[in-house]
Design a protein around this motif. Structure first.
Motif, short mmCIF file in Angstrom:
data_model
loop_
_atom_site.label_atom_id
_atom_site.label_comp_id
_atom_site.label_asym_id
_atom_site.label_seq_id
_atom_site.Cartn_x
_atom_site.Cartn_y
_atom_site.Cartn_z
N TRP A 51 0.85 -1.21 0.00
CA TRP A 51 0.00 0.00 0.00
C TRP A 51 0.87 1.25 0.00
O TRP A 51 0.61 2.20 -0.75
N TYR A 65 1.97 8.52 5.96
CA TYR A 65 1.17 7.29 5.90
C TYR A 65 1.88 6.13 6.59
O TYR A 65 1.25 5.33 7.29
N ASN A 142 -8.28 4.63 7.54
CA ASN A 142 -9.50 4.25 6.84
C ASN A 142 -9.21 4.04 5.35
O ASN A 142 -9.68 3.07 4.73
N GLY A 143 -8.40 4.95 4.78
CA GLY A 143 -8.02 4.79 3.38
C GLY A 143 -7.20 3.53 3.15
O GLY A 143 -7.37 2.83 2.15
N SER A 146 -9.53 0.46 3.38
CA SER A 146 -10.38 0.37 2.19
C SER A 146 -9.60 -0.20 1.02
O SER A 146 -10.10 -1.04 0.25
N TRP A 147 -8.34 0.25 0.89
CA TRP A 147 -7.51 -0.25 -0.20
C TRP A 147 -7.21 -1.73 -0.03
O TRP A 147 -7.24 -2.50 -1.01
N ASN A 157 -13.66 -3.57 6.13
CA ASN A 157 -13.00 -2.42 6.74
C ASN A 157 -13.71 -2.06 8.04
O ASN A 157 -14.80 -1.50 8.02
#
Length: 394
Positions: A51, A65, A142-143, A146-147, A157
């Motif tokens: 990711w 991140y 959260n991103g 989701s990925w 998620n």
């Protein structure tokens, strides 16, 4: 759970941490089963690295991140004794409280700032997170989740169950220099000493930096990441040559910004001082700003921040010396940071009645909603209207 923790190494980065098989996520309760995953990673750490690889070309985003993913991964295993891919919605409620005050602090919080990631004293936190930082952490996670669901690594998620609060409209941008303060900053720059070669070089560099930020509205990170090879000239419909600057900015997105005649004059002055040709050539690799001495290497963001703060502080001190009537203006300049120059550029563009769409494109905004935050004229009219028609009349 304590038995599991006893086999874990000391807290370390995602790059070097090693978990036992029961905690590495290969058998996490939330792993997707019976599908065709789109990534080959079979552990939580490896999935996170896949990711993160999508952001490897944007250092600030990548670092931010990685920090949030790393914190959650370590917390999940060390505090809960479960892999990240087994986290539930309830676990995240606990984690959000943890972010507000990581405990035990000796395990999670660094005792000194800026510790290298390979230093044994490294910890995931520098201290408690502010409410804004807590929200940002959850948005990033959260991103990520989701990925990982879309990639076929996770079944669901758990953060998607969180209460979605309606986003508040952003207030008008207030952290900018009005025309009077901007003129004071320019006066400070023009008052810089230019007796020695070093002083003259520093003066031209400061003048060029402020000119570049003001005309283009560039971010400081964009100044450090782009080169003079981004300048190019093309003819308009009237066969008049016009200069542009191509900028690769936030998220790796590219935009072109008008390089006005004023800006090109400042550029030619700076280049002449640095012993370069008057105008840059295509694909030139010379950084937009050079260190003293002419070494053709990019300056760091922290170095640029330092230059800007120094000019703001000198200007503030000069205003303070004028007397109490200038204390508020001086305080505003003392609070100013590098990003204020971007806001100053945007605010001046909008107040000068430029087409709002052109301002949006110059600043690289996704939508006009963001650019509208620079529109102060309507606020000024509203204030005047209220002043004239809504009175106490005592």
């Amino acid at each position: 759970m304590q038995n599991k923790l006893s086999v874990l190494p000391a807290i370390t980065t995602i790059d070097s941490v090693q978990f036992p098989i029961e905690l590495d996520g290969s058998n996490g309760h939330n792993r997707a089963i019976g599908n065709r995953p789109q990534i080959t990673a079979n552990t939580d750490a490896d999935a996170i690295k896949v990711w993160l690889a999508r952001y490897s070309d944007t250092k600030t985003t990548f670092d931010s991140y990685r920090k949030e993913a790393e914190r959650l991964l370590l917390w999940s295993v060390i505090e809960l004794g479960k892999p990240l891919s087994s986290l539930s919605h309830e676990d995240f409620l606990v984690y959000q409280r943890f972010l507000a005050g990581p405990q035990p602090s000796e395990r999670w919080v660094m005792t000194q700032r800026k510790v290298a990631r390979d230093n044994p004293q490294w910890r995931p936190f520098a201290g408690s997170l502010s409410p804004t930082s807590q929200r940002q952490a959850i948005v990033i996670l959260n991103g990520m989740f989701s990925w990982l669901v879309n990639a076929g690594y996770l079944a669901g998620n758990p953060l998607s169950l969180s209460r979605n609060r309606q986003r508040k409209a952003k207030p008008r941008v207030t952290r900018f220099l009005d025309e009077e303060l901007w003129n004071e900053v320019k006066l400070t720059i023009e008052s810089m000493p230019r007796e020695s070669n070093r002083e003259r070089e520093h003066y031209h560099r400061v003048r060029w930096l402020f000119s570049l930020l003001y005309i283009t509205g560039m971010r400081v990170s964009e100044v450090t990441q782009n080169t003079m090879g981004g300048f190019f000239s093309r003819k308009d419909k009237n066969s008049e040559s016009r200069w542009w600057l191509e900028i690769t900015g936030k998220g790796g997105k590219t935009r072109i910004v008008p390089a006005t005649n004023e800006l090109m004059l400042e550029l030619s002055r700076y280049r002449r001082e640095m012993g370069l040709t008057i105008n840059p050539v295509e694909d030139e690799t010379v950084p937009l700003l050079l260190p003293i001495g002419g070494k053709q290497r990019a300056m760091t963001r922290s170095a640029l921040h330092l230059i800007l703060k120094q000019i703001f502080n000198i200007t503030a001190k000069r205003l303070q010396e004028r007397g109490p009537d200038y204390i508020a203006q001086a305080a505003r300049l003392e609070a100013a940071s590098a990003h204020w120059m971007r806001h100053t550029a945007g605010s001046n563009m909008t107040s000068a009645d430029m087409d709002i769409r052109h301002v949006r494109d110059n600043l690289g905004h996704e939508s006009l909603v963001t650019t509208n935050n620079y529109l102060h004229s309507e606020d000024d009219k509203r204030h005047q209207d209220t002043e004239e028609h809504h009175r106490l009349n005592w």
